[in-house]
Scaffold this motif. Structure first.
Motif, short mmCIF file in Angstrom:
data_model
loop_
_atom_site.label_atom_id
_atom_site.label_comp_id
_atom_site.label_asym_id
_atom_site.label_seq_id
_atom_site.Cartn_x
_atom_site.Cartn_y
_atom_site.Cartn_z
N UNK A 3 0.66 -1.16 -0.16
CA UNK A 3 -0.13 -0.18 0.10
C UNK A 3 0.87 1.12 0.08
N UNK A 4 1.96 1.30 -0.67
CA UNK A 4 2.76 2.57 -0.78
C UNK A 4 2.90 2.75 -2.19
N UNK A 5 2.07 3.60 -2.68
CA UNK A 5 1.78 3.79 -4.11
C UNK A 5 2.61 4.98 -4.60
N UNK A 6 3.72 4.90 -4.73
CA UNK A 6 4.88 5.69 -4.98
C UNK A 6 5.44 5.78 -6.66
N UNK A 7 5.79 6.61 -7.04
CA UNK A 7 6.40 6.50 -8.50
C UNK A 7 7.70 6.44 -8.82
N UNK A 8 8.09 6.33 -9.91
CA UNK A 8 9.35 5.74 -10.24
C UNK A 8 10.63 6.74 -9.63
N UNK A 9 10.12 8.27 -9.82
CA UNK A 9 11.27 9.10 -9.26
C UNK A 9 11.38 8.77 -7.61
N UNK A 10 10.39 8.50 -7.00
CA UNK A 10 10.24 8.28 -5.55
C UNK A 10 11.17 7.09 -5.38
#
Lengths: 338, 220
Positions: free
Chosen positions: B181-188
């Motif tokens: 449930x950690x919906x982070x993106x590529x940069x993050x």
């Protein structure tokens, strides 16, 4: 059944009676019969004729009034025959027989269609399950041989799979009774599964996902809810705005309900189209400009929601946002049972 | 190396699934005869079974029921039938998980790892070289120095640690993060990895995470 109309219907008999009586009267007068005999026979004739008319009228009235009353009370009008008793007069019996026969033939006909539709549905379901096997193979192949296949292939396979799911749930929503299982479902789990399923699309399109307040449970069927949310996600991804796109998932809890809101900051829905988004095959302005819309996703979602007893609605402002809100009822009874 | 038995009648899927499992560091086995499925499973005694429902002779659910009478090898049902009835039936016969086709390969690997982990019942404290890790508290401990990791950094570090013997792709890390449930993106993800590297450096493990260009990361 009205007596006046009945009399009008029997006008020929009444006229004939009067005519015959008139001729008889003339004959009796011509033979110079006793006036007492003339009065008595006239009276007798009138009583007999009136009695015959009345008896005939009431036999019919009882039958037809009963029939009309049943008809107005019945929810399914075609069940009328089951409510009728075989009448005591001849033409009524004929009518009853004819009704029974046509009804039987109609039932058989409907049953035939039912069988063929069910056959078709079963075949479609089976076929979908068969197709999923090569789709799985393709996904595995693409994953195992990243050099031979482009990642774009995955995207297309996913699209095929999504359309597959749509038809599967469409078929199922029609005879929903057989395939759902209401239980306490964690929103976190369902939202997580949907997010994971759309991960590649979301990342590729640079859509941020913000999830808050999903640490709660609702009474629903987890597969169906997953499908519904998937359709909503698909729309949000398809109709995103060009920059800084995002999807926000949040909940609001009241005493009796839990509301799940899936909103995006996408291109929105024109206000003229908004009331129609849940209609079958409705594509609207957005569907036409994107030209990839079948207009079935939200229709099936709404169908499933209705079967599950959830309420689904859409709010939107063109160019600003779209917010799909699903309301789940809390069930006190369930709590007591537990 | 953990052996995983594939019970599946579609040859293409068998081949590809074997390749997937081999790449992920498992030893895949394919059931050859469905007629004597139970005997063959018992004699090969795998660590985990991937069981399809639609198989010849005995269907998957019945095979599972038979199996459960004699052994408790973890079983994941993998099937294209996704009706509620099938799922409830499988779980009540003692399946450990239920995945419907078509599945995302990395998600399948995550579910396999999760089931295997549950069976091993590892203690809470895990170690990496001379660092002890408390995943629940998000703490790395080396002698007296304690280092606090964020949730995301801990998820990444634990995943790398569990797959220490192979290269882990960015997609796998991303899937594991989203699964938690950690919906982070590529940069993050990039930022998180570089922060994790920085923190590991503080504790004396500089260059623990190697970048393999175009493939992913490797924990030394």
């Amino acid at each position: 059944m009205k007596f006046r109309t009945y009399l009008l219907d029997k006008l020929y008999a009444i006229l004939l009676f009067f005519f015959v009586h008139f001729v008889l009267l003339l004959m009796l007068l011509a033979f110079k019969s006793d006036p007492a005999l003339i009065y008595a026979s006239t009276l007798l004739l009138y009583i007999a004729f009136l009695l015959a008319l009345l008896i005939d009228f009431f036999r019919r009235k009882w039958f037809y009034d009963e029939m009309l009353r049943s008809l107005s009370q019945l929810d399914q009008k075609y069940l009328l025959v089951e409510m009728l008793k075989n009448p005591s007069f001849y033409d009524g019996q004929l009518l009853y027989q004819v009704l029974c026969d046509t009804n039987k033939s109609m039932t058989e006909n409907v049953r035939n269609y039912e069988y063929s539709i069910n056959d078709f549905k079963e075949y479609v379901e089976m076929w979908i399950h068969e197709v999923k096997i090569p789709i799985s193979s393709l996904l595995l192949m693409v994953h195992n041989h990243p050099n031979q296949f482009d990642a774009k292939v995955i995207h297309q396979i996913k699209r095929v799979d999504n359309y597959m799911e749509q038809i599967l749930y469409y078929v199922r929503s029609e005879n929903a009774e057989k395939d759902y299982h209401i239980s306490k479902v964690s929103l976190n789990t369902v939202v997580g599964a949907v997010a994971l399923n759309n991960k590649d699309d979301l990342l590729e399109n640079n859509i941020a996902l913000h999830v808050t307040g999903t640490d709660t449970t609702v009474l629903t069927d987890s597969k169906w809810l997953t499908f519904i949310l998937n359709q909503i996600f698909n729309n949000s991804i398809k109709y995103k705005k060009e920059r800084d796109a995002a999807i926000f998932i949040s909940t609001e809890e009241t005493e009796k309900t839990i509301l799940l809101s899936i909103s995006d900051n996408g291109i929105g829905i024109p206000s003229a189209d908004l009331p129609k988004v849940f209609q079958k095959s409705f594509t609207g302005y957005n569907g036409r400009i994107k030209s990839k819309s079948t207009g079935m996703g939200l229709y099936i979602a709404k169908n499933l929601c209705e079967k599950l007893g959830h309420h689904i609605e859409a709010q939107s402002e063109e160019g600003l946002y779209t917010d799909i809100r699903i309301t789940f009822l809390k069930n006190d009874f369930y709590e007591v049972l537990k | 190396m953990k052996t995983i038995l594939i019970v599946e009648d579609d040859n293409t899927i068998c081949d590809e699934l074997s390749a997937l499992l081999r790449n992920a560091g498992y030893a895949p086995l394919v059931l050859s005869s469905f007629k004597h499925a139970k005997e063959e499973i018992l004699s090969s005694s795998p660590n985990l079974i991937l069981l399809d429902i639609n198989i010849p002779y005995l269907n998957g659910e019945l095979l599972l029921k038979e199996l459960r009478q004699t052994c408790d090898i973890p079983v994941i049902m993998v099937t294209s039938r996704n009706t509620a009835v099938d799922e409830v039936l499988s779980m009540s016969y003692g399946a450990d998980d239920y995945i419907t086709k078509p599945y995302h390969p990395t998600i399948l690997l995550l579910r396999i790892a999760a089931v295997l982990k549950r069976y091993e019942q590892r203690s809470d404290i895990v170690t990496y070289h001379d660092i002890s890790i408390l995943p629940q508290k998000g703490i790395l401990k080396k002698e007296d120095t304690e280092l606090l990791l964020t949730k995301n950094e801990m998820i990444i570090f634990m995943y790398l640690l569990q797959n220490q013997n192979r290269i882990v792709s960015r997609d796998e890390l991303m899937t594991d993060l989203w699964n938690n449930h950690e919906y982070i993106n590529d940069n993050a993800l990039t930022v998180n990895i570089s922060r994790l590297r920085g923190k590991l450096k503080e504790i004396g493990c500089a260059d623990a995470i190697e970048t393999r260009k175009g493939l992913g990361y490797f924990l030394l």
